[in-house]
Scaffold this active site. Structure first.
Site, short mmCIF file in Angstrom:
data_model
loop_
_atom_site.label_atom_id
_atom_site.label_comp_id
_atom_site.label_asym_id
_atom_site.label_seq_id
_atom_site.Cartn_x
_atom_site.Cartn_y
_atom_site.Cartn_z
N THR A 84 -3.98 -2.76 -1.07
CA THR A 84 -4.39 -2.36 0.28
C THR A 84 -5.91 -2.43 0.39
OG1 THR A 84 -4.61 -0.61 1.93
CG2 THR A 84 -4.26 0.16 -0.30
N SER A 137 4.29 0.71 2.15
CA SER A 137 5.21 -0.19 1.44
C SER A 137 5.61 0.42 0.11
CB SER A 137 4.55 -1.54 1.17
OG SER A 137 4.02 -2.04 2.37
N GLY A 183 -9.56 0.32 8.01
CA GLY A 183 -9.54 1.23 6.87
C GLY A 183 -8.60 2.41 7.11
N ARG A 184 -8.07 2.42 8.33
CA ARG A 184 -7.17 3.48 8.77
C ARG A 184 -7.76 4.87 8.54
NH1 ARG A 184 -1.38 1.31 8.49
NH2 ARG A 184 -1.63 0.80 10.67
N ARG A 194 -32.18 -3.79 18.39
CA ARG A 194 -30.97 -3.09 18.81
C ARG A 194 -30.44 -2.12 17.76
NH1 ARG A 194 -28.11 -8.28 21.69
NH2 ARG A 194 -28.79 -7.75 23.79
N ASP A 208 -7.47 -0.80 2.37
CA ASP A 208 -7.95 0.55 2.69
C ASP A 208 -8.40 1.29 1.42
OD1 ASP A 208 -7.10 -0.16 5.20
OD2 ASP A 208 -5.33 1.12 5.19
N GLY A 232 0.83 -1.21 0.00
CA GLY A 232 0.00 0.00 0.00
C GLY A 232 0.86 1.26 0.00
N ASP A 233 0.38 2.30 0.66
CA ASP A 233 1.13 3.57 0.59
C ASP A 233 2.45 3.50 1.35
OD1 ASP A 233 -0.28 3.47 2.98
OD2 ASP A 233 -0.82 5.57 3.00
O1 F6P Z 1 -3.62 -0.84 6.25
C1 F6P Z 1 -4.33 -2.03 6.28
C2 F6P Z 1 -4.92 -2.29 7.65
O2 F6P Z 1 -5.74 -3.43 7.54
C3 F6P Z 1 -5.67 -1.11 8.26
O3 F6P Z 1 -6.96 -0.98 7.75
C4 F6P Z 1 -5.62 -1.46 9.73
O4 F6P Z 1 -5.71 -0.32 10.55
C5 F6P Z 1 -4.25 -2.07 9.85
O5 F6P Z 1 -3.91 -2.58 8.58
C6 F6P Z 1 -4.14 -3.16 10.88
O6 F6P Z 1 -2.84 -3.59 10.89
P1 F6P Z 1 -2.29 -4.86 11.65
O7 F6P Z 1 -2.67 -6.07 10.87
O8 F6P Z 1 -0.82 -4.66 11.66
O9 F6P Z 1 -2.93 -4.86 13.00
#
Ligand code: F6P
Length: 401
Positions: free
Chosen positions: A132, A112, A175-176, A167, A134, A109-110
């Site tokens: 990615t 790497s 998704g960061r 509920r 994300d 992704g960004d």
């Molecule tokens: O960047 C991909 C991602 O799946 C994000 O959406 C998430 O916050 C992160 O990686 C989680 O990373 P790890 O697997 O290192 O906990």
């Protein structure tokens, strides 16, 4: 090119094995021997210490199940520039020389991708195959579609238990700092509200939407049943722009702290408002749900699938895109077009972008959000109407999710 290395890096996701297999099969077809560089950039840095590398010969490549998410090549989150070794680039080059590796296909992704740019600037020949979940690169990236499908599936499945218990249900997803997969997954599953980092959440607006829709659904139901579904991206921003981190976690080598707690935060904010709202008692009574001291306000639950949104099986779209991206990366490497990111194969065109540009973070387009706001989905802000312009499309359509 006689020998190449295939390296995958960052968080894993769907479609990655498609990249590995596509790169290996295209390389084999060109008489280039593809090797797995295990464990991402950590493996690349330690190549010099390895006794052997696995070649993805046609038979070995055949054994890779392209449909399985994750990567047979393994991953790590290592920012090479930050390794405290003044000879790190020489060490990597020596490792590559030891095995006769002429160039690298790097899927990431960004973060790497930024390492790939760094390695390119150090004279290492590499091509980036975008990956990615994300979905926040300028190009499509494997993993996005698989994750969207999983999120949509989880929301759909959660509806059965949510309706049974009347509920409000929240699904907090990875998704960061970008809301692409929460947005698309939520839309695909008819979620009532979707909270993404691109739009700081105004909880008063969310509350109003939630209260109206939740009670209207229940009161219109012949069995007094209903729910309200919220998809929240882990990178949720409060109305003041603040993010919600797991304070106990350390930042990774790219400086990212673990995002966590968005779902719980939404529960707190809605609960506060349900408790303070003088109309709720009457509405609960009308819905035949009210029991003093036991059931005075609607129940809210949050589910955090975590890594489940990026594991298991890949979508068919991601496997196809992954194979093409891997194959295209090898074609570019072989043609000497390096330091670039694959966009895709379009007709007989192998399309690519300069990697520095391709890894610039892309956010959800708020015009797209307005389309769904106009159709009734709440995004935690005052709904904006879509302002359409009309254009006759010419040639190939390149937009992606
Ligand atoms: O960047 C991909 C991602 O799946 C994000 O959406 C998430 O916050 C992160 O990686 C989680 O990373 P790890 O697997 O290192 O906990």
């Amino acid at each position: 090119m006689k020998k190449i290395g295939i390296l995958t890096s960052g968080g894993d996701c769907g479609g990655l094995n498609g990249v590995v297999k596509g790169a290996a099969q295209m390389a084999n077809s060109l008489g280039i021997t593809p090797y797995v560089i295990p464990n991402g950039y950590a493996g690349l840095y330690n190549l010099i210490n390895m006794d052997r590398l696995t070649a993805l010969t046609p038979d070995r490549a055949d054994k890779i199940d392209a449909n399985l998410a994750g990567s047979d090549a393994g991953h790590s989150r290592v920012k090479v520039k930050k390794i405290e070794d003044s000879k790190k680039y020489e060490r990597i080059k020596e490792g590559m020389k030891k095995f006769g590796i002429d160039g690298l296909v790097i899927s990431g992704g960004d973060d790497s991708g930024s390492v790939m740019v760094d390695l390119s600037e150090q004279g290492i020949k590499c091509v980036h195959a975008p990956k990615t979940m994300d979905l926040d690169l300028q190009t499509y990236s494997v993993g996005g579609d698989s994750t969207i499908n999983k999120i949509a599936q989880y929301v759909e499945e959660l509806k059965t238990t949510s309706i049974t218990h009347n509920r409000v249900m929240i699904l907090e997803v990875f998704g960061r700092y970008a809301g692409h997969t929460a947005f698309r997954g939520g839309v695909a599953a008819d979620a009532d509200a979707i909270l993404i980092p691109e739009i700081p959440t105004n909880f008063d607006i969310l509350y109003k939407h939630c209260k109206e829709r939740y009670f209207s659904r229940i009161l219109k139901s012949d069995v007094l049943a209903g729910c309200y579904m919220i998809v929240v991206a882990e990178g949720l921003k409060n109305v003041d722009g603040s993010e919600i981190y797991d304070e106990s976690s350390e930042a990774d080598s790219f400086g990212h702290k673990k995002l966590a707690g968005a779902g719980k935060f939404v529960i707190q904010e809605l609960t506060k408002r349900f408790k303070a709202d003088p109309e709720i008692k009457e509405l609960m009574k009308k819905a035949q749900m009210y029991v003093e001291k036991m059931n005075e306000i609607p129940e809210i639950r949050s589910v955090v699938p975590g890594h489940l949104v990026r594991c298991g099986h890949s979508s068919a779209y991601d496997v196809c895109f992954g194979k093409e991206a891997g194959a295209a990366a090898v074609l570019l490497l072989n043609a000497g077009t390096v330091g670039v990111t694959v966009v895709g194969i379009d007709g007989n065109q192998v399309r690519y972008m300069e990697s520095k540009k391709a890894i610039e973070q892309r956010h959800v387009d708020l015009n797209q959000v307005a389309v769904y706001e106009q159709m009734g989905v709440c995004f935690g802000r005052s709904a904006v109407n879509f302002a359409p312009k009309f254009e006759k499309a010419e040639g190939r359509i390149t937009r992606h999710l």
